[in-house]
Write an enzyme that holds these catalytic residues in place. Structure first.
Site, mmCIF file in Angstrom:
data_model
loop_
_atom_site.group_PDB
_atom_site.id
_atom_site.type_symbol
_atom_site.label_atom_id
_atom_site.label_comp_id
_atom_site.label_asym_id
_atom_site.label_seq_id
_atom_site.Cartn_x
_atom_site.Cartn_y
_atom_site.Cartn_z
ATOM 1 N N ALA A 34 -26.697 56.507 -15.588
ATOM 2 C CA ALA A 34 -28.257 56.812 -14.185
ATOM 3 C C ALA A 34 -26.971 56.434 -12.907
ATOM 4 O O ALA A 34 -27.026 54.658 -12.903
ATOM 5 C CB ALA A 34 -29.149 56.143 -14.903
ATOM 6 N N LYS A 35 -27.061 57.208 -12.345
ATOM 7 C CA LYS A 35 -26.201 56.705 -10.727
ATOM 8 C C LYS A 35 -27.508 55.593 -10.044
ATOM 9 O O LYS A 35 -28.582 56.682 -9.579
ATOM 10 C CB LYS A 35 -26.058 57.722 -9.646
ATOM 11 C CG LYS A 35 -25.861 57.443 -8.342
ATOM 12 C CD LYS A 35 -25.271 58.592 -7.978
ATOM 13 C CE LYS A 35 -25.202 58.721 -6.501
ATOM 14 N NZ LYS A 35 -26.438 58.387 -5.331
ATOM 15 N N TYR A 36 -27.368 53.837 -10.304
ATOM 16 C CA TYR A 36 -29.065 53.819 -9.928
ATOM 17 C C TYR A 36 -28.860 54.059 -8.218
ATOM 18 O O TYR A 36 -27.566 53.517 -7.473
ATOM 19 C CB TYR A 36 -28.905 52.187 -10.309
ATOM 20 C CG TYR A 36 -30.056 51.845 -10.552
ATOM 21 C CD1 TYR A 36 -30.337 52.335 -11.423
ATOM 22 C CD2 TYR A 36 -30.240 50.504 -9.186
ATOM 23 C CE1 TYR A 36 -32.250 51.688 -11.691
ATOM 24 C CE2 TYR A 36 -31.517 50.883 -9.909
ATOM 25 C CZ TYR A 36 -32.117 50.743 -10.839
ATOM 26 O OH TYR A 36 -33.896 49.435 -10.942
#
Length: 334
Positions: free
Chosen positions: A177-179
């Site tokens: 996940a691109k946080y």
């Protein structure tokens, strides 16, 4: 559903986000084909040669929302052919509905991408049940592709909850996940995914996040790598090599170079001009010619633009510093 081309274990190092280079005049809504193909190929080679571990694009400042399908398809084809298996390539396929997203995802799979940088539909906010169902439907349609969930709370009308992360971690194709901006919820989300999904903090927060779970937080995302990635690559080398103190110095440098990039220090305000500010910064840094923004996202207040240019100058200086150090150490001049 089978094993995706990009697995959780392969998510490691610097995942560089690059723009979709635009030809001069691309800010004219009458221009049909805006893709700068030559610059795309050059930029991909530059990023890989300089040591990034993966390339992602067609998220926000990759202009997924303003590219025609033909432009996005052609861009993805160049990314894949130029990377030629040297690093994973992830391409955004976000649309306003599940069926169009699946259609794009299948076409991108057939072009040879390794994964998707995938945000959820955003016309109306997805509740947790609809959010998880969306990702599961895409995963089932293209089981060959790893999915990096794009968790942007401004673009998608809310941050993904800890409970939703736990459910997403049960989908094998969801590998990372691109946080969003690092905060208190990170630890809870990390526990929820239970080693099955890599949560990627932004480069300058990587050291702090890594300390929470050194075996799991082994990758970061970076838009500023498109301003020149040598400092980011050195950060990765030091952090994953166990030199936390040395990595912390570089993370602090990245943070200092980012100062003033968010107008008035506000992520919400930045998000109104995300595409413009990122492309202004990348153009000013000079590592990639991002070109003009595609309509309708063209106007940006000058005081905000100047903050982006100032950040670009600092990133260009930082890249030059680490480029010179590498040259002194290896004798190789990039």
């Amino acid at each position: 559903m089978g094993t995706p081309r990009l697995t959780t274990e392969a998510v490691r190092g610097v995942f560089a986000i690059m723009p979709t280079p635009a030809l001069d005049g691309a800010d004219d809504p009458g221009m049909i084909d805006t893709l700068d193909r030559a610059e795309t190929e050059r930029a991909v080679n530059a990023l890989i040669d300089d040591g990034v571990d993966a390339i992602m694009s067609t998220g926000t400042f990759g202009e997924c929302a303003t590219l025609t399908w033909e432009e996005l398809r052609d861009f993805a084809e160049i990314l894949v052919s130029t990377a030629a298996g040297r690093v994973p390539v992830l391409v955004g396929a976000t649309t306003l509905n599940t069926r169009d997203t699946i259609t794009r995802a299948r076409a991108l799979r057939d072009l040879g991408v390794d994964g998707l940088l995938l945000g959820r539909p955003m016309w109306a906010q997805c509740d947790e049940e609809n959010l998880v169902a969306f990702y599961r439907a895409v995963a089932e349609a293209v089981p060959e592709l790893g999915i990096v969930v794009y968790d942007n709370p401004e673009a998608f009308k809310g941050k993904i909850s800890t409970e939703a992360y736990a459910a997403l971690a049960g989908i094998p194709q969801v590998v990372a996940a691109k946080y969003p901006v690092f905060g208190p919820q990170f630890a809870a989300d990390l526990a929820a995914v239970d080693h099955r999904v890599r949560l990627l903090p932004v480069d300058r927060d990587w050291c702090t996040a890594h300390e929470l779970a050194p075996a799991d937080v082994v990758a970061c995302w970076s838009g500023s790598a498109s301003c020149g990635p040598l400092a980011h690559v050195e950060l990765s080398r030091r952090l994953l090599g166990g030199d936390l103190a040395g990595a912390r110095v570089i993370a602090d440098e990245l943070g200092a170079a980012s100062a003033g990039f968010f107008p008035e220090g506000s992520f919400a305000l930045f998000s109104r001009y995300n595409i413009q500010l990122e492309k202004i910064r990348i153009n000013a840094a000079g590592y990639i010619k991002a070109g003009p923004c595609r309509p309708p996202y063209a106007h940006c207040p000058e005081e905000y633009a100047e903050g982006a240019r100032a950040s670009a100058r600092r990133f260009a200086e930082l890249d030059a510093k680490y480029r010179a150090r590498e040259s002194e150490t290896t004798g190789v001049q990039r």
